[in-house]
Enzyme design. Structure first.
Site, PDB file in Angstrom:
ATOM      1  N   SER A   1       0.826  -1.204   0.000  1.00 55.09           N
ATOM      2  CA  SER A   1       0.000   0.000   0.000  1.00 55.09           C
ATOM      3  C   SER A   1       0.862   1.256   0.000  1.00 55.09           C
ATOM      4  O   SER A   1       1.676   1.458  -0.898  1.00 55.09           O
ATOM      5  CB  SER A   1      -0.964  -0.044   1.199  1.00 55.09           C
ATOM      6  OG  SER A   1      -1.993   0.910   1.067  1.00 55.09           O
TER       7      SER A   1
ATOM      8  N   GLU B   1      -2.053  -2.600  -8.177  1.00 49.23           N
ATOM      9  CA  GLU B   1      -3.214  -3.014  -7.380  1.00 49.23           C
ATOM     10  C   GLU B   1      -3.763  -1.774  -6.699  1.00 49.23           C
ATOM     11  O   GLU B   1      -3.088  -0.760  -6.590  1.00 49.23           O
ATOM     12  CB  GLU B   1      -2.817  -4.076  -6.349  1.00 49.23           C
ATOM     13  CG  GLU B   1      -1.807  -3.633  -5.309  1.00 49.23           C
ATOM     14  CD  GLU B   1      -2.392  -2.849  -4.154  1.00 49.23           C
ATOM     15  OE1 GLU B   1      -3.581  -3.051  -3.817  1.00 49.23           O
ATOM     16  OE2 GLU B   1      -1.673  -2.006  -3.576  1.00 49.23           O
TER      17      GLU B   1
ATOM     18  N   HIS C   1      -4.947  -5.611  -1.699  1.00 53.35           N
ATOM     19  CA  HIS C   1      -5.642  -5.357  -0.438  1.00 53.35           C
ATOM     20  C   HIS C   1      -6.746  -6.374  -0.142  1.00 53.35           C
ATOM     21  O   HIS C   1      -7.486  -6.217   0.830  1.00 53.35           O
ATOM     22  CB  HIS C   1      -6.256  -3.956  -0.451  1.00 53.35           C
ATOM     23  CG  HIS C   1      -5.269  -2.849  -0.254  1.00 53.35           C
ATOM     24  ND1 HIS C   1      -4.411  -2.449  -1.255  1.00 53.35           N
ATOM     25  CD2 HIS C   1      -5.002  -2.066   0.816  1.00 53.35           C
ATOM     26  CE1 HIS C   1      -3.666  -1.446  -0.805  1.00 53.35           C
ATOM     27  NE2 HIS C   1      -3.997  -1.202   0.445  1.00 53.35           N
TER      28      HIS C   1
END
Length: 311
Positions: free
Chosen positions: A109, A209, A278
């Site tokens: 992230s 992503e 995630h």
């Protein structure tokens, strides 16, 4: 490419919090998780303090990161959680002298900012893998926790992905491509554009992503990348999990349409189905290591060198 050292029981793990704060029970869970693996967690006492955005002030978060990078008795930097904040540390990180010995950075992230800096500026190999708060809360299945353990302790020398699906003819026509993986979170990577640490995807597969992004925002970020030249000489896009981002008043997203459009627009291979991001399954993706993508009889296999070595 530089290699990190496989874990050994008793190794010190430096824990950092470059982005959002974690709650005390999450920090305790991370501590317990590392002990379960017979590792020594080093979590600074004042790692997390009240702040309106981050886990601490910029200078403090960087101070803990710097100490982890420069510590002589540890070889691993594992991030507590993502959120937002790592990119604010890059100007300070750029002033540091590259250490003689590489370390392994682990996280996803927001940590994409640090992955990009360390792989491009220092040539390190890093690992896009679950954050400590997630592992400490028991949100990783036993199967995937074992895979991560095997990668880190050197029981597996590569990570294999067998569920990739080609989205365009360029992808369907590949039989063999040797490359490396770069990338991570799409929204974070967009913030690198126009900076000294802009993502470099030449002669690499670009892994992307994200979470909570609606279709138009994903399309906008990809268009920004195209106009910035990120896709030039890129070996291809490999899409991980894109979750959330439902259209207002709907339980549907426009992700499928967006990726179909980009697969048709781009002259590079586009694959989908990497089990990383995630979502519930967050398999480890080694960054800046050698990889091989093969395709036979319609089946795609991506094998990525973990980047580790025996010390």
């Amino acid at each position: 490419m530089t290699r990190w050292n496989y874990f050994k029981e008793g190794d010190i793990i430096d824990v950092v919090a470059p982005g959002y704060p974690s709650q005390p029970h999450e920090v305790e869970g991370a501590h317990a998780f590392l002990l379960k693996w017979n590792l020594q967690p080093r979590i600074p006492k004042n790692l997390i303090k009240p702040h309106f955005l981050h886990a601490n002030e910029d200078e403090a978060r960087f101070g803990f990161l710097k100490a982890a990078i420069e510590s002589k008795d540890s070889r691993v930097i594992w991030c507590m959680r993502g959120g937002y904040g790592s990119n604010r540390l890059l100007p300070m990180l750029a002033k540091l002298k590259k250490p003689k010995e590489p370390k392994l950075l682990i996280g996803i992230s927001d940590i994409t900012s640090l992955h990009t800096f360390l792989t491009q500026e220092w040539g390190w190999s890093t690992l896009h893998a679950p954050l400590l708060d997630r592992l400490g809360r028991g949100l990783v299945s036993a199967k995937h926790e074992k895979e991560l353990h095997n990668v880190l302790f050197g029981k597996e020398k590569s990570v294999e992905f067998k569920k990739l699906k080609p989205l365009n003819d360029q992808a369907r026509n590949i039989t063999l491509q040797k490359s490396k993986i770069v990338g991570g979170n799409l929204a974070v990577l967009q913030t690198t554009l126009g900076t000294p640490w802009q993502i470099e995807a030449k002669k690499s597969f670009l892994f992307l992503e994200d979470t909570g992004e609606r279709g138009y925002r994903i399309d906008k970020m990809l268009e920004h990348m195209r106009q910035a030249g990120v896709f030039k000489q890129c070996h291809g896009l490999i899409l991980g999990d894109f979750i959330g981002g439902n259209e207002p008043g709907s339980e549907e997203t426009k992700h499928k349409l967006v990726f179909k459009r980009w697969a048709a627009d781009l002259d590079i291979p586009v694959f989908q189905g990497l089990e990383a991001g995630h979502d519930v399954i967050q398999r480890p993706v080694p960054l800046n290591t050698s990889c091989v993508l093969t395709q036979k009889n319609g089946k795609v296999l991506l094998s990525i060198d973990t980047g580790g070595k025996a010390s």
